[in-house]
Design a protein around this motif. Structure first.
Motif, mmCIF file in Angstrom:
data_model
loop_
_atom_site.group_PDB
_atom_site.id
_atom_site.type_symbol
_atom_site.label_atom_id
_atom_site.label_comp_id
_atom_site.label_asym_id
_atom_site.label_seq_id
_atom_site.Cartn_x
_atom_site.Cartn_y
_atom_site.Cartn_z
ATOM 1 N N PRO A 219 0.965 -1.120 0.056
ATOM 2 C CA PRO A 219 -0.019 0.051 0.041
ATOM 3 C C PRO A 219 1.009 1.349 -0.095
ATOM 4 C CG PRO A 219 -0.279 -1.381 2.012
ATOM 5 C CD PRO A 219 0.612 -2.121 1.152
ATOM 6 N N PRO A 220 0.681 2.421 -0.563
ATOM 7 C CA PRO A 220 -0.770 2.616 -0.986
ATOM 8 C C PRO A 220 -1.213 2.294 -2.456
ATOM 9 C CG PRO A 220 0.340 4.587 -1.305
ATOM 10 C CD PRO A 220 1.405 3.365 -0.725
ATOM 11 N N LYS A 221 -0.401 1.575 -3.130
ATOM 12 C CA LYS A 221 -0.663 1.046 -4.481
ATOM 13 C C LYS A 221 -2.009 0.490 -4.294
ATOM 14 C CE LYS A 221 3.050 2.230 -7.155
ATOM 15 N NZ LYS A 221 3.819 1.414 -8.249
ATOM 16 N N VAL A 222 -2.718 0.731 -5.450
ATOM 17 C CA VAL A 222 -4.151 0.384 -5.297
ATOM 18 C C VAL A 222 -4.414 -1.177 -5.424
ATOM 19 C CG1 VAL A 222 -6.670 0.556 -6.460
ATOM 20 C CG2 VAL A 222 -4.745 2.432 -6.240
ATOM 21 N N GLN A 223 -3.295 -1.766 -6.421
ATOM 22 C CA GLN A 223 -3.525 -3.388 -6.276
ATOM 23 C C GLN A 223 -3.181 -4.025 -5.161
ATOM 24 O OE1 GLN A 223 -1.393 -1.270 -8.673
ATOM 25 N NE2 GLN A 223 -1.417 -2.472 -10.581
ATOM 26 N N HIS A 224 -2.760 -3.591 -4.062
ATOM 27 C CA HIS A 224 -2.530 -4.243 -3.128
ATOM 28 C C HIS A 224 -3.844 -5.184 -2.343
ATOM 29 C CE1 HIS A 224 -1.191 -5.412 1.083
ATOM 30 N NE2 HIS A 224 -2.197 -4.795 1.703
ATOM 31 N N SER A 225 -3.614 -6.339 -2.278
ATOM 32 C CA SER A 225 -4.786 -6.923 -1.463
ATOM 33 C C SER A 225 -4.103 -7.383 -0.363
ATOM 34 C CB SER A 225 -5.171 -8.192 -2.249
ATOM 35 O OG SER A 225 -5.800 -7.909 -3.451
ATOM 36 N N PRO A 226 -4.432 -7.186 1.082
ATOM 37 C CA PRO A 226 -3.895 -7.839 2.095
ATOM 38 C C PRO A 226 -3.870 -9.453 2.172
ATOM 39 C CG PRO A 226 -5.576 -6.290 2.692
ATOM 40 C CD PRO A 226 -5.767 -6.552 1.263
ATOM 41 N N LEU A 227 -2.912 -10.143 2.623
ATOM 42 C CA LEU A 227 -2.616 -11.488 2.604
ATOM 43 C C LEU A 227 -4.057 -12.143 2.910
ATOM 44 C CD1 LEU A 227 -0.550 -13.730 1.892
ATOM 45 C CD2 LEU A 227 0.248 -13.673 4.147
ATOM 46 N N PRO A 228 -4.782 -11.749 3.892
ATOM 47 C CA PRO A 228 -5.918 -12.658 4.238
ATOM 48 C C PRO A 228 -6.801 -12.446 2.955
ATOM 49 C CG PRO A 228 -5.291 -11.370 6.124
ATOM 50 C CD PRO A 228 -4.369 -10.680 4.981
ATOM 51 N N LYS A 229 -7.000 -11.173 2.400
ATOM 52 C CA LYS A 229 -7.897 -11.131 1.310
ATOM 53 C C LYS A 229 -7.648 -11.889 -0.071
ATOM 54 C CE LYS A 229 -11.585 -9.431 -0.438
ATOM 55 N NZ LYS A 229 -12.692 -9.598 -0.029
ATOM 56 N N PHE A 230 -6.326 -12.004 -0.334
ATOM 57 C CA PHE A 230 -5.716 -12.696 -1.221
ATOM 58 C C PHE A 230 -5.852 -14.089 -1.196
ATOM 59 C CE2 PHE A 230 -1.944 -15.340 -2.815
ATOM 60 C CZ PHE A 230 -1.966 -15.067 -4.165
ATOM 61 N N LYS A 231 -5.658 -14.679 0.328
ATOM 62 C CA LYS A 231 -6.072 -16.043 0.470
ATOM 63 C C LYS A 231 -7.534 -16.241 0.224
ATOM 64 C CE LYS A 231 -2.742 -16.901 4.045
ATOM 65 N NZ LYS A 231 -2.559 -17.267 5.310
ATOM 66 N N GLU A 232 -8.269 -15.452 0.556
ATOM 67 C CA GLU A 232 -9.679 -15.733 0.394
ATOM 68 C C GLU A 232 -10.293 -15.530 -0.872
ATOM 69 O OE1 GLU A 232 -12.017 -12.413 2.429
ATOM 70 O OE2 GLU A 232 -13.740 -12.838 1.140
ATOM 71 N N ASN A 233 -9.558 -14.851 -1.899
ATOM 72 C CA ASN A 233 -9.902 -14.729 -3.264
ATOM 73 C C ASN A 233 -9.513 -15.796 -4.063
ATOM 74 O OD1 ASN A 233 -10.781 -12.090 -2.853
ATOM 75 N ND2 ASN A 233 -9.186 -11.095 -3.493
ATOM 76 N N MET A 234 -8.171 -16.228 -3.676
ATOM 77 C CA MET A 234 -7.818 -17.465 -4.342
ATOM 78 C C MET A 234 -8.679 -18.864 -3.760
ATOM 79 S SD MET A 234 -5.036 -16.925 -5.990
ATOM 80 C CE MET A 234 -3.903 -18.610 -6.157
ATOM 81 N N HIS A 235 -9.085 -18.671 -2.668
ATOM 82 C CA HIS A 235 -9.969 -19.689 -2.070
ATOM 83 C C HIS A 235 -11.387 -19.798 -2.858
ATOM 84 C CE1 HIS A 235 -12.000 -22.493 0.749
ATOM 85 N NE2 HIS A 235 -10.610 -23.004 1.042
ATOM 86 N N THR A 236 -11.950 -18.611 -2.986
ATOM 87 C CA THR A 236 -13.261 -18.357 -3.702
ATOM 88 C C THR A 236 -13.105 -18.943 -5.237
ATOM 89 O OG1 THR A 236 -13.667 -16.392 -2.589
ATOM 90 C CG2 THR A 236 -14.929 -16.724 -4.627
ATOM 91 N N LEU A 237 -11.909 -18.545 -5.736
ATOM 92 C CA LEU A 237 -11.618 -19.177 -7.119
ATOM 93 C C LEU A 237 -11.847 -20.418 -7.501
ATOM 94 C CD1 LEU A 237 -10.660 -18.177 -9.984
ATOM 95 C CD2 LEU A 237 -8.506 -18.115 -9.252
ATOM 96 N N ILE A 238 -11.106 -21.220 -6.242
ATOM 97 C CA ILE A 238 -11.164 -22.515 -6.500
ATOM 98 C C ILE A 238 -12.482 -22.993 -6.042
ATOM 99 C CG2 ILE A 238 -10.011 -24.740 -5.335
ATOM 100 C CD1 ILE A 238 -8.091 -22.770 -6.514
ATOM 101 N N SER A 239 -13.087 -22.657 -5.047
ATOM 102 C CA SER A 239 -14.622 -23.073 -4.730
ATOM 103 C C SER A 239 -15.677 -22.842 -5.987
ATOM 104 C CB SER A 239 -15.214 -22.083 -3.578
ATOM 105 O OG SER A 239 -14.190 -22.548 -2.540
ATOM 106 N N LEU A 240 -15.355 -21.675 -6.827
ATOM 107 C CA LEU A 240 -16.285 -21.293 -7.979
ATOM 108 C C LEU A 240 -16.112 -22.760 -8.675
ATOM 109 C CD1 LEU A 240 -15.528 -17.797 -8.759
ATOM 110 C CD2 LEU A 240 -17.716 -18.930 -8.129
ATOM 111 N N LEU A 241 -14.951 -23.205 -8.975
ATOM 112 C CA LEU A 241 -14.814 -24.284 -9.944
ATOM 113 C C LEU A 241 -15.172 -25.787 -9.233
ATOM 114 C CD1 LEU A 241 -11.465 -23.099 -10.993
ATOM 115 C CD2 LEU A 241 -13.098 -23.682 -12.561
ATOM 116 N N ARG A 242 -15.288 -26.034 -7.875
ATOM 117 C CA ARG A 242 -15.286 -27.035 -7.258
ATOM 118 C C ARG A 242 -16.437 -27.241 -6.771
ATOM 119 N NH1 ARG A 242 -9.553 -28.959 -4.648
ATOM 120 N NH2 ARG A 242 -8.503 -29.853 -6.894
ATOM 121 N N SER A 243 -17.381 -26.359 -6.230
ATOM 122 C CA SER A 243 -18.666 -26.400 -5.641
ATOM 123 C C SER A 243 -19.668 -26.885 -6.598
ATOM 124 C CB SER A 243 -19.046 -25.307 -4.984
ATOM 125 O OG SER A 243 -17.850 -24.888 -4.071
#
Lengths: 257, 257
Positions: free
Chosen positions: B87-111
């Motif tokens: 931060p303050p670069k706009v592309q920054h995702s905090p680590l927990p958010k990054f993990k959550e997004n990666m998790h969501t991506l996998i879930s979209l494919l696997r649920s």
């Protein structure tokens, strides 16, 4: 496919299949059209038009398919190098047969009654390149047992001429690789080394000439498909870092040209 | 698309988009999988996982689409390089958010309840590579006005670690580019020059490492998708010159693995 990414399809022989080499025309097109159109390479090493027609009917999207697939907005057709091989090589297609097959291919795309009728597909033809009788001859001569030269420059030139005529007759733009490489070689077989890997297959320098002429031909004849006139389907990052409406800015900008 | 050509889809940031460079991993995969699977590059320069998730939902084939599109048999996921920007670069995702997004991506494919549920899609994760603070730092310092370094090696390393953990947790194979390049650099920033174009974007040597590891990982985990185990969808030419049944030999050999 969702997201409506259109495609450029390449059909042809090993010259097309090899387009995925580093510096090949498929690689260059894919790089240039990244995020705009996919490049689908349907090049078939060693094929003539006779065989390729059968494959085309199993590869090109049928218009009764109910949609869902990608639209092929540009079809690049590059045959002749194997059709022009001399008999008794099996790949040989006599010149009238080659012309007929090329004509059939165009008709499949353009006849309203065809299952492959595709009014949104723009066409581009490429002439077969010259071959180097020096390089090709020495490769064939070194085989066990030695093989005679299997091509004739005047014959290949006649197949290139047939493609030019087809383009004129059907109002399809042509990238005349035969003439570009032959003239670039100073009109001499000795000069062809600069374009060739092995006397038949062209190198990255020749693919660069091809790529440049494809892009300039698209600019002249199908400007709506020129990469500069197609948006990224999804927003460039420098818009993303400025927007206050992230979700809205991320909506597909697919343009059905 | 008729002819049933399956696809390898690449999603990620500029490291993925740049895969179409000569020697890039998309080019190498497309060359190796020619006539077997298409490579669809959905790399988005400058994107983080937050933005990419929105694009994914508009790009990946929905399972209610009625068919007609290509099947994505292998999805290669390579994020983290931009999420890890400071931060303050706009592309920054905090680590927990990054993990959550990666998790969501996998879930979209696997649920099973997801519109993107895709049991035939094998997954492969890639960790973000190290960056070179020397190269990146000097580029940023040379801007007008000079900009401070926008990444931290320990931070990027933590994002790579998160991808490794996700792979373990979800039983998805991981190509650990962070470790491969870092160890290949002798564990020193000075050594990273051999892998880098500009301190952030990797060069053809690094892409070759990636490509080699993708292919060997596919061989171990998804052998049915290894290029040696997939037939040419249409017959090789040396079968064509021997066959007496031209039309029969030209029938699609698509294998729905």
């Amino acid at each position: 496919m969702a997201g409506n990414m259109d495609a450029i399809m390449l059909i042809g022989d090993s010259l097309t299949q090899g387009g995925w080499e580093p510096g090949g025309f498929a690689q260059r097109l894919a790089y240039r059209y990244a995020r705009k159109m996919d490049v689908l390479n349907r090049g078939l090493s060693g094929y003539n038009t006779e065989w390729a027609l059968e494959v085309f009917k199993q590869t090109f999207p049928r218009n009764d398919g109910g949609g869902g697939g990608q639209k092929v907005k540009l079809l690049i057709i590059w045959f002749g190098a194997n059709d022009a091989v001399l008999p008794p090589k099996v790949q040989h297609s006599p010149l009238p047969k080659f012309k007929e097959n090329m004509h059939t291919l165009i008709s499949l795309l353009r006849s309203p009654s065809s299952a492959y009728h595709s009014p949104h597909t723009r066409l581009l033809l490429i002439t077969p390149p010259p071959f180097s009788s020096l390089q090709r001859g020495s490769i064939l001569a070194s085989r066990t047992p030695p093989e005679p030269l299997d091509r004739d420059q005047a014959v290949t030139r006649a197949y290139a001429q047939a493609v030019r005529e087809l383009g004129e007759e059907q109002a399809i733009p042509v990238v005349d690789m035969y003439t570009l490489l032959w003239e670039g070689a100073g009109g001499k077989e000795e000069g062809l080394d600069k374009w060739m890997q092995d006397g038949l297959h062209v190198n990255a320098a020749a693919y660069e000439v091809l790529y440049d002429h494809i892009v300039s031909t698209v600019k002249t004849h199908y400007p709506e498909l020129h990469p500069d006139n197609l948006p990224f389907v999804f927003a460039p990052w420098d818009e993303m870092i400025r927007t206050t409406d992230v979700k809205g800015t991320l909506q597909s900008r697919y343009k059905n040209v």
